[in-house]
Enzyme design. Structure first.
Site, PDB file in Angstrom:
ATOM      1  N   ARG A  36       0.768  -1.114  -0.032  1.00 40.18           N
ATOM      2  CA  ARG A  36      -0.263   0.231   0.091  1.00 40.18           C
ATOM      3  C   ARG A  36       1.225   1.219  -0.093  1.00 40.18           C
ATOM      4  NH1 ARG A  36       1.875   1.974   3.389  1.00 40.18           N
ATOM      5  NH2 ARG A  36       0.819   3.260   3.640  1.00 40.18           N
ATOM      6  N   GLY A  37       0.207   2.160  -0.176  1.00 41.40           N
ATOM      7  CA  GLY A  37       1.202   3.555  -0.376  1.00 41.40           C
ATOM      8  C   GLY A  37       0.990   3.743  -1.934  1.00 41.40           C
ATOM      9  N   GLN A  51      -2.306   2.668  10.231  1.00 48.79           N
ATOM     10  CA  GLN A  51      -0.654   2.661   9.242  1.00 48.79           C
ATOM     11  C   GLN A  51      -0.060   3.274   9.869  1.00 48.79           C
ATOM     12  OE1 GLN A  51      -3.675   3.163   8.045  1.00 48.79           O
ATOM     13  NE2 GLN A  51      -3.154   3.121   5.623  1.00 48.79           N
ATOM     14  N   ASP A  73      -1.935  10.626  -1.728  1.00 49.77           N
ATOM     15  CA  ASP A  73      -2.679  10.589  -2.489  1.00 49.77           C
ATOM     16  C   ASP A  73      -3.081  10.434  -4.399  1.00 49.77           C
ATOM     17  OD1 ASP A  73      -3.595   8.900  -0.202  1.00 49.77           O
ATOM     18  OD2 ASP A  73      -2.432   7.041  -1.973  1.00 49.77           O
TER      19      ASP A  73
END
Ligand code: MRU
Length: 356
Positions: free
Chosen positions: A51-52, A199, A240
């Protein structure tokens, strides 16, 4: 960056498989996983083993390499590209990486396609490492300035994980912090837990610990009072998707931190590589905001007393749950964008100056 003293990147290609660190198991278990097919890559992005924004872009690029391994056929490649893009809608890096790969691969019918794909995927990763290093050097100057005035530990608040685990190395929001620490500037990081998937607690605090950077996990609601008490010198978060207007889409809750920072005159910076800029969408309402499974909110993963990972339910069974994964912070609340090309205003003019 280091895990138990050993240098790792978050993704690499070895013996015809893609190696990733399974982030769903962190911080309790450090597991390196093999992705062997494009479906493995898509699934890994969907369930957030990776993720990221930058890392899902790199995984998608390698996903296309795996697709070619499986079936060197243009129509399979095209469908795989579409499936990859749809696996997580908000982070623009995913589409950016797939489009960049497809520009090189579309219409190539020779055996060379595999070499071309592998070279491009590796280049995307190398480029991201350089982007993040430069973000670190550019952000370091801001931390240094605060330190030179304060002559004491610089307290930085961050949200979610925009650390090396979200990129290939260094991270975006954490890169200036790592660079400051390496230079001997005392830093301490307030790590937002970042519900629902934690996270911050599970990944940011974990990676900062491994690099021996002082940090404290706080509940997502704690940042406001720390700011009022003068215990936050600056905020740095990732993104994002940043629009050409300077509006910033990032993990849910970022907006509330920016509002609190604004009310307390605390600089609020967003760190990003150029691959995270969306030059097309003009209105932030048009950004696709991912809505994820309600179980991410209603259930928690943790270690039981025997050290086994367990999932437990924490909400009333009958309650309705809404799990939006991202929000948008309007440019007016962003002090500046720390990019690989320099620091600029969060505005059309600011971005245009750096990225002509
Ligand atoms: O849902 P996630 O964990 O993929 O969200 C990650 C973030 O919101 C990060 O801040 C963003 O991707 C920037 S990563 C350098």
């Amino acid at each position: 960056m280091k895990i138990e003293g050993k240098e790792y990147r978050t993704i690499w290609f070895e013996n015809n498989v893609v190696k990733i660190i399974d982030q769903t198991k962190l911080p309790h278990q450090f597991i390196i996983k093999d992705l062997k097919t494009v479906k493995d890559a898509i699934n890994s992005i969907k369930i957030m083993e990776v993720r990221g924004a930058p890392l899902i872009g790199a995984t998608a690029a390698y996903g296309l390499v795996l697709a070619i391994f499986e079936n060197n056929d243009q129509s399979f490649l095209k469908t795989s590209a579409e499936d990859l893009i749809n696996s997580r809608p908000t982070a623009i890096n995913l589409k950016w990486a797939v489009d960049r790969m497809m520009k090189k691969l579309s219409g190539v019918n020779s055996d060379k396609i595999l070499d071309i794909a592998l070279k491009e995927a590796k280049e995307i990763c190398e480029e991201d490492v350089k982007f993040c290093q430069n973000i670190g050097l550019n952000g370091l100057k801001i931390i240094e300035e605060i330190y030179n005035k304060k002559k004491d530990t610089v307290n930085i608040l961050t949200h979610c994980n925009a650390g090396w685990l979200a990129t290939i190395n260094w991270g975006t929001a954490t890169s200036p912090i790592y660079h400051a620490h390496k230079k001997g500037i005392p830093v301490h990081v307030w790590v937002d837990e970042t519900r629902p998937r934690n996270q911050g607690a599970n990944l940011t605090s974990y990676e900062l610990n491994e690099e021996e950077i002082p940090n404290t996990i706080i509940a997502d609601n704690t940042g406001g009072i720390l700011m009022q008490r003068g215990e936050v010198d600056m905020c740095i978060v990732g993104t994002d998707r940043t629009l050409s207007t300077g509006d910033v889409c990032n993990k849910i809750g970022t907006y509330l931190k920016a509002l609190a920072a604004h009310d307390n005159n605390i600089p609020f910076y967003v760190a990003l590589p150029s691959s995270t800029i969306d030059w097309n969408i003009k209105d932030s309402k048009d950004i696709p905001i991912e809505e994820r499974n309600s179980k991410e909110l209603s259930h928690l993963n943790g270690l039981d007393e025997s050290g086994n990972i367990k999932k437990i339910a924490i909400y009333p069974k009958k309650s309705k749950v809404l799990n939006l994964a991202f929000d948008v912070t309007p440019a007016k609340y962003v002090t500046g964008l720390i990019t690989d090309k320099g620091v600029c205003d969060a505005s059309k003019e600011g971005l245009q100056k750096l990225f002509k």
